[in-house]
Every structure is written in structure tokens, then in C-alpha cells.
Design an enzyme around this catalytic site. Structure first.
Site, PDB file in Angstrom:
ATOM      1  CD  GLU A  73     -16.522   7.367   0.864  1.00  0.00           C
ATOM      2  OE1 GLU A  73     -16.073   7.238   2.007  1.00  0.00           O
ATOM      3  OE2 GLU A  73     -17.209   8.357   0.503  1.00  0.00           O
ATOM      4  CG  HIS A  92     -21.276   8.403   2.739  1.00  0.00           C
ATOM      5  ND1 HIS A  92     -20.905   8.838   3.996  1.00  0.00           N
ATOM      6  CD2 HIS A  92     -20.314   8.835   1.888  1.00  0.00           C
ATOM      7  CE1 HIS A  92     -19.756   9.495   3.903  1.00  0.00           C
ATOM      8  NE2 HIS A  92     -19.382   9.496   2.635  1.00  0.00           N
ATOM      9  CG  HIS A  94     -19.604  14.544   2.342  1.00  0.00           C
ATOM     10  ND1 HIS A  94     -19.027  14.743   1.112  1.00  0.00           N
ATOM     11  CD2 HIS A  94     -19.318  13.255   2.685  1.00  0.00           C
ATOM     12  CE1 HIS A  94     -18.428  13.636   0.717  1.00  0.00           C
ATOM     13  NE2 HIS A  94     -18.587  12.724   1.651  1.00  0.00           N
ATOM     14  CG  HIS A 162     -16.036  11.094   5.458  1.00  0.00           C
ATOM     15  ND1 HIS A 162     -15.538   9.863   5.093  1.00  0.00           N
ATOM     16  CD2 HIS A 162     -16.734  11.525   4.386  1.00  0.00           C
ATOM     17  CE1 HIS A 162     -15.912   9.581   3.860  1.00  0.00           C
ATOM     18  NE2 HIS A 162     -16.644  10.581   3.413  1.00  0.00           N
TER      19      HIS A 162
END
Length: 237
Positions: A73, A92, A94, A162
Site C-alpha cells: 500500500e 496509514h 487500522h 479498513h
């Protein structure tokens, strides 16, 4: 170099605060070349060391991977850096308390001064609008560009089912925002449960505006960084 130590620390800080676990990643735009960024290879963030850091161009092509596996990603990072010259760091994650807001339509709102950047809500990236039937991972430049467009000029965006992407004009700010976004989501859920449909007093626009400039997390960052680097050093022995 100090900026590499900062990036090593950032990975470990986010893991220590439960914002990321074995997955998730944080990048830093090169202080020497704005068209380059640094991101650890595809390993658990809590294990990152200097030898794991890879340099990329803004098309997310590795420049010195030497056989190390890249994060799939990574396009999240490259495409945001392309569209946001003000951004120096991208996270990024979760973040577990944030994810329910990405799937319920309940907007995140600012109720905690340490996360005033939430403001009147954050945009939510719906990957189905770009490509149906995905595994929700942003594994292409097309998906990364769409996410960057959803983020726009905001400090963070949710990613449906996500997690979230969080940015900052500095690495401490991106990391601090990620930590306090998780806390703010948890607090908002608690407030919603306590209020049972009643009134919740959120920060107003003037309070958000007054709080945003001072939220640089400069008191927390040296503490978090020192602890993280001490752990990293101990693991190398």
C-alpha cells in the site's frame, strides 16, 4: 541520520499506542528532496530498524530496496505527497476505534481538545466508488490517487472497513494526530453511549480554530521518541 531515527521511532510509537499492530505504516518525505520519501519494508512496524528503511520516488518505485519487500500500500504515501506539498509525513493505520465510524455513517466530531483537528468530521474513502470487489487494500496508483482526492486538504480521512490515513506538516504531528484520533474515537463512542440520544457538547468552530495551531504534540514527541529508540537499541544488542 536523525530523520531516520525519527521514522524508526514513529513506527514503534504507533505500535506502542495500539494504533497499528503488525500492519500499518508511516512514511517521511525526504528533507533533502521533496520528490522522495522513506518507508520501512514490509515488516511489523514494532520491529523496524535502520536497515529496513527504503527510499521511494513519488510514483512509489523503490530506489534502494536491495531485495527487501515493499509495502503493497505504498501508493497511499506517494499519491498523497504528490497532491499535498504541505505534507511531510503520512500514517496509514487500522485504528480499531475509528473503523466503526467508517461503516456506520456516524460522523466523527471533535469533543476532545487534543484531537480538535477532527473538526466537523473527516471524509470517508469508499473504495467501491473506484473499484468494486477489492480486498480494500490501496495497492495501485489509481486507488492511491482516489484516496488522496478524498483526503483533499484535511488532516485525516477514514477508509471504509479498513482504517484511516493521517497526515502532518511534520512527523510528530502525523504521529500525534494518529494517537489522539484513536483516543477521540473511543471517547466519542463512550459519550454516545452515556448520552443515550441526549446532548453531547462538542467543540465549536471557534474552539477548533483556536486549538489547531498549537496541536504540534511537541511535549509528547520527545518522551515517546526516547522510549521507542531505547527499545530499538536494546533489541540490537
Amino acid at each position: 541520520m536523525e530523520h531516520f531515527d525519527d521514522l524508526i521511532a514513529a513506527n514503534r510509537i504507533l505500535a506502542a499506542h495500539g494504533v497499528i499492530d503488525a500492519y500499518g505504516h508511516v512514511s517521511l518525505r525526504s528533507p533533502d528532496n521533496p520528490k522522495r520519501y522513506y518507508l520501512a519494508s514490509s515488516i511489523a512496524p514494532e520491529l523496524v530498524q535502520l536497515e529496513d528503511i527504503i527510499e521511494y520516488d513519488l510514483d512509489s518505485r523503490p530506489l534502494n530496496d536491495a531485495g527487501r519487500e515493499s509495502v503493497r500500500e505504498r501508493y497511499i504515501h506517494g499519491e498523497i505527497y504528490k497532491t499535498r506539498p504541505d505534507v511531510m509525513a503520512v500514517v496509514h493505520n487500522h485504528s480499531p476505534s475509528v473503523i466503526p465510524f467508517s461503516v456506520t455513517g456516524v460522523p466523527m466530531r471533535a469533543l476532545f481538545h487534543m484531537a480538535a483537528f477532527v473538526g466537523d468530521g473527516l471524509p470517508n474513502f469508499e473504495i467501491r466508488d473506484v473499484q468494486k470487489g477489492t480486498d480494500l487494500l490501496v495497492k495501485t496508483a489509481v486507488l492511491g490517487k482516489a484516496l488522496a482526492s478524498t483526503l483533499s486538504d484535511k488532516p485525516a480521512a477514514l477508509m471504509r472497513g479498513h482504517g484511516a490515513v493521517v497526515v502532518g506538516e511534520s512527523l510528530p504531528r502525523a504521529v500525534g494526530r494518529s494517537v489522539y484520533l484513536e483516543q477521540s474515537a473511543r471517547l466519542q463512542m463512550q459519550a454516545l453511549l452515556l448520552a443515550q440520544g441526549g446532548k453531547i457538547t462538542y467543540l465549536d468552530k471557534a474552539e477548533v480554530k483556536a486549538s489547531m495551531p498549537i496541536q504540534d504534540y511537541k511535549r509528547a514527541w520527545p518522551l515517546w521518541r526516547a522510549k521507542a529508540l531505547a527499545r530499538a537499541k536494546a533489541e540490537r544488542r
